[in-house]
Design a protein around this motif. Structure first.
Motif, PDB file in Angstrom:
ATOM      1  N   THR A 111     -23.763  13.793   1.974  1.00 20.74           N
ATOM      2  CA  THR A 111     -23.552  14.231   0.599  1.00 20.74           C
ATOM      3  C   THR A 111     -23.505  13.039  -0.346  1.00 20.74           C
ATOM      4  N   GLY A 112     -24.015  13.278  -1.558  1.00 23.71           N
ATOM      5  CA  GLY A 112     -24.160  12.185  -2.509  1.00 23.71           C
ATOM      6  C   GLY A 112     -23.547  12.470  -3.862  1.00 23.71           C
ATOM      7  N   LEU A 113     -24.214  12.005  -4.903  1.00 23.72           N
ATOM      8  CA  LEU A 113     -23.696  12.054  -6.258  1.00 23.72           C
ATOM      9  C   LEU A 113     -24.087  13.346  -6.973  1.00 23.72           C
ATOM     10  N   TYR A 114     -23.168  13.826  -7.791  1.00 27.70           N
ATOM     11  CA  TYR A 114     -23.463  14.942  -8.686  1.00 27.70           C
ATOM     12  C   TYR A 114     -24.132  14.404  -9.943  1.00 27.70           C
ATOM     13  N   TYR A 115     -25.116  15.143 -10.426  1.00 30.91           N
ATOM     14  CA  TYR A 115     -25.797  14.794 -11.679  1.00 30.91           C
ATOM     15  C   TYR A 115     -25.514  15.889 -12.697  1.00 30.91           C
ATOM     16  N   SER A 120     -18.471  -4.384  11.831  1.00 28.73           N
ATOM     17  CA  SER A 120     -19.085  -5.711  11.851  1.00 28.73           C
ATOM     18  C   SER A 120     -20.142  -5.890  10.776  1.00 28.73           C
ATOM     19  N   ASN A 121     -20.738  -4.790  10.328  1.00 25.86           N
ATOM     20  CA  ASN A 121     -21.796  -4.901   9.324  1.00 25.86           C
ATOM     21  C   ASN A 121     -21.967  -3.583   8.590  1.00 25.86           C
ATOM     22  N   VAL A 122     -22.240  -3.666   7.300  1.00 27.36           N
ATOM     23  CA  VAL A 122     -22.578  -2.493   6.498  1.00 27.36           C
ATOM     24  C   VAL A 122     -23.868  -2.799   5.756  1.00 27.36           C
ATOM     25  N   GLN A 123     -24.897  -2.034   6.014  1.00 26.14           N
ATOM     26  CA  GLN A 123     -26.168  -2.186   5.313  1.00 26.14           C
ATOM     27  C   GLN A 123     -26.282  -1.078   4.279  1.00 26.14           C
ATOM     28  N   ILE A 124     -26.318  -1.465   3.017  1.00 20.68           N
ATOM     29  CA  ILE A 124     -26.267  -0.506   1.914  1.00 20.68           C
ATOM     30  C   ILE A 124     -27.599  -0.430   1.189  1.00 20.68           C
ATOM     31  N   ASP A 125     -28.056   0.788   0.975  1.00 19.96           N
ATOM     32  CA  ASP A 125     -29.210   1.055   0.111  1.00 19.96           C
ATOM     33  C   ASP A 125     -28.684   1.824  -1.095  1.00 19.96           C
ATOM     34  N   GLU A 126     -28.378   1.097  -2.149  1.00 23.46           N
ATOM     35  CA  GLU A 126     -27.828   1.750  -3.339  1.00 23.46           C
ATOM     36  C   GLU A 126     -28.835   2.673  -3.998  1.00 23.46           C
ATOM     37  N   CYS A 127     -30.126   2.394  -3.817  1.00 24.32           N
ATOM     38  CA  CYS A 127     -31.148   3.179  -4.491  1.00 24.32           C
ATOM     39  C   CYS A 127     -31.218   4.605  -3.967  1.00 24.32           C
ATOM     40  N   SER A 128     -30.946   4.794  -2.680  1.00 20.40           N
ATOM     41  CA  SER A 128     -30.929   6.146  -2.123  1.00 20.40           C
ATOM     42  C   SER A 128     -29.521   6.573  -1.746  1.00 20.40           C
ATOM     43  N   ASN A 129     -28.527   5.752  -2.078  1.00 20.53           N
ATOM     44  CA  ASN A 129     -27.110   6.050  -1.818  1.00 20.53           C
ATOM     45  C   ASN A 129     -26.856   6.329  -0.341  1.00 20.53           C
ATOM     46  N   TYR A 133     -16.239  13.242  -5.542  1.00 17.42           N
ATOM     47  CA  TYR A 133     -17.244  12.428  -6.205  1.00 17.42           C
ATOM     48  C   TYR A 133     -17.878  11.384  -5.282  1.00 17.42           C
ATOM     49  N   LEU A 134     -17.251  11.085  -4.139  1.00 16.30           N
ATOM     50  CA  LEU A 134     -17.758  10.026  -3.270  1.00 16.30           C
ATOM     51  C   LEU A 134     -18.869  10.489  -2.341  1.00 16.30           C
ATOM     52  N   GLY A 135     -18.781  11.723  -1.861  1.00 18.37           N
ATOM     53  CA  GLY A 135     -19.748  12.176  -0.874  1.00 18.37           C
ATOM     54  C   GLY A 135     -19.484  11.524   0.476  1.00 18.37           C
ATOM     55  N   GLY A 136     -20.562  11.303   1.226  1.00 21.24           N
ATOM     56  CA  GLY A 136     -20.455  10.688   2.533  1.00 21.24           C
ATOM     57  C   GLY A 136     -20.274  11.654   3.679  1.00 21.24           C
ATOM     58  N   ASP A 137     -20.078  12.948   3.388  1.00 19.50           N
ATOM     59  CA  ASP A 137     -19.904  13.938   4.450  1.00 19.50           C
ATOM     60  C   ASP A 137     -21.252  14.326   5.052  1.00 19.50           C
ATOM     61  N   PRO A 138     -21.286  14.665   6.343  1.00 22.94           N
ATOM     62  CA  PRO A 138     -22.556  15.043   6.963  1.00 22.94           C
ATOM     63  C   PRO A 138     -23.085  16.373   6.440  1.00 22.94           C
ATOM     64  N   VAL A 173     -23.324   6.484   9.810  1.00 21.50           N
ATOM     65  CA  VAL A 173     -23.902   6.509   8.468  1.00 21.50           C
ATOM     66  C   VAL A 173     -22.948   7.207   7.506  1.00 21.50           C
ATOM     67  N   THR A 174     -23.064   6.833   6.241  1.00 20.77           N
ATOM     68  CA  THR A 174     -22.284   7.457   5.177  1.00 20.77           C
ATOM     69  C   THR A 174     -23.030   7.217   3.868  1.00 20.77           C
ATOM     70  N   SER A 175     -22.409   7.529   2.743  1.00 15.78           N
ATOM     71  CA  SER A 175     -23.046   7.251   1.454  1.00 15.78           C
ATOM     72  C   SER A 175     -22.775   5.804   1.050  1.00 15.78           C
ATOM     73  N   ALA A 176     -23.661   5.245   0.261  1.00 18.81           N
ATOM     74  CA  ALA A 176     -23.504   3.855  -0.169  1.00 18.81           C
ATOM     75  C   ALA A 176     -22.246   3.667  -0.997  1.00 18.81           C
ATOM     76  N   ILE A 177     -21.951   4.616  -1.871  1.00 21.01           N
ATOM     77  CA  ILE A 177     -20.784   4.464  -2.731  1.00 21.01           C
ATOM     78  C   ILE A 177     -19.489   4.451  -1.913  1.00 21.01           C
ATOM     79  N   CYS A 178     -19.487   5.137  -0.768  1.00 25.56           N
ATOM     80  CA  CYS A 178     -18.320   5.106   0.114  1.00 25.56           C
ATOM     81  C   CYS A 178     -18.112   3.726   0.715  1.00 25.56           C
ATOM     82  N   ALA A 179     -19.207   3.053   1.051  1.00 21.56           N
ATOM     83  CA  ALA A 179     -19.137   1.826   1.830  1.00 21.56           C
ATOM     84  C   ALA A 179     -19.060   0.562   0.991  1.00 21.56           C
TER      85      ALA A 179
END
Length: 295
Positions: free
Chosen positions: A243-247, A127-136, A219-224, A83-89
């Protein structure tokens, strides 16, 4: 996957070519377990020994005719699922910068932290990346499977709620020199709601600003994000989220042209995605979860 897409002000990905992650080199060996971070940088080519020994962190790379380019971290959940952040993938940025290609996962060796690893680095084809942009949040599956043991292992996902004000930890894999092990504080709901109203209902974990944060370099996040789960034989490191997005309320920070040391971070919780992860991995949801209370 559940969730709604949030359009509130946040740190956007910089334009192509700006704000590349720091170059990464070799590590000294050390054990992980202590909660304080006493690792130090001894030279330009040394980075936190704590980071090297985290066996559930892999690297997400873009493979193109120009070689492998590191994008983010990916956390190992099963032998074929990470798993990682959506913006990374999302592939639009690396494809535009490095050329058409595909994702690879690098595990085990120091190369998983290098910005441009050698061609000899062992890499698994995604082989596959399933992205949920709404929860990143993104779930990655690979061709074949990893063999665990030695420098490679999965991590359980915590199903326990995170108390307000609780201390969690992350590994800053984009800035691994020196203090890569970072303490985070789960934010107070009333403060977090000022940046993203209703965030708690949409599977986000809000963390308070940390000393010295530089949102433009991370800015990307994705770290555990990990916590310590109480077990009969001691504490177990478990995955709480990524980790995700800064607001930010600063207009300049919203385009990543300026830092905001007061920005809150909205990270993706892993527990709400357990059933999706289990389905893609071909395992039971119960096999992925730790129910112990976070200490």
């Amino acid at each position: 996957m559940a969730g709604i897409c949030v359009q509130a002000a946040h740190i956007l990905e910089p334009e192509l070519g700006k704000l590349e992650p720091a170059n990464i080199a070799t590590y000294e060996h050390n054990a992980i377990g202590k909660r304080q971070d006493n690792a130090t940088t001894t030279s330009e080519t040394s980075i936190s020994p704590r980071l090297k020994t985290v066996r559930f962190i892999a690297g997400l790379f873009w493979a193109s005719p120009s070689g492998l380019q590191r994008r983010c971290a990916a956390t190992i959940i099963t032998s074929n699922t990470l798993v990682t952040s959506a913006i990374c993938a999302k592939s639009d940025y690396p494809a535009s910068k490095y050329g058409q290609g595909g994702w690879r996962i690098v595990t085990g060796a120091e190369e998983r932290y290098m910005q441009t690893p050698p061609s000899s680095a062992q890499a698994y084809v995604v082989s596959n990346v399933q992205i949920d942009e709404c929860s990143n949040f993104a779930i990655i599956t690979i061709e074949g499977s990893m063999t665990f043991g030695g420098g490679l292992m999965p991590v359980f996902i915590s199903s326990h709620p995170v108390d307000q004000g609780a201390t969690l930890y992350t590994f800053k894999t984009a800035e691994p020199a020196g203090r890569s092990f970072l303490s985070l504080t789960n934010g107070i709901a009333t403060e977090c709601d000022k940046y993203l109203p209703g965030y708690a209902d949409e599977n986000f974990l809000c963390t308070q600003p940390v000393l010295g944060q530089t949102v433009t370099n991370d800015y990307l996040g994705g770290d555990p994000i990990i916590g310590f789960s109480s077990q009969p034989d001691g504490s177990l490191a478990v995955l709480v989220g990524v980790t995700g997005l800064y607001y930010s309320t600063l207009e300049e920070a919203q385009t990543a042209s300026a830092n905001d040391a007061t920005a809150y971070r909205f990270n993706a919780l892993a527990a709400p995605h357990v059933r999706d992860i289990a389905t893609l991995a071909g395992v039971s949801p119960e096999s992925l979860v730790s129910t112990g209370k976070l200490s």
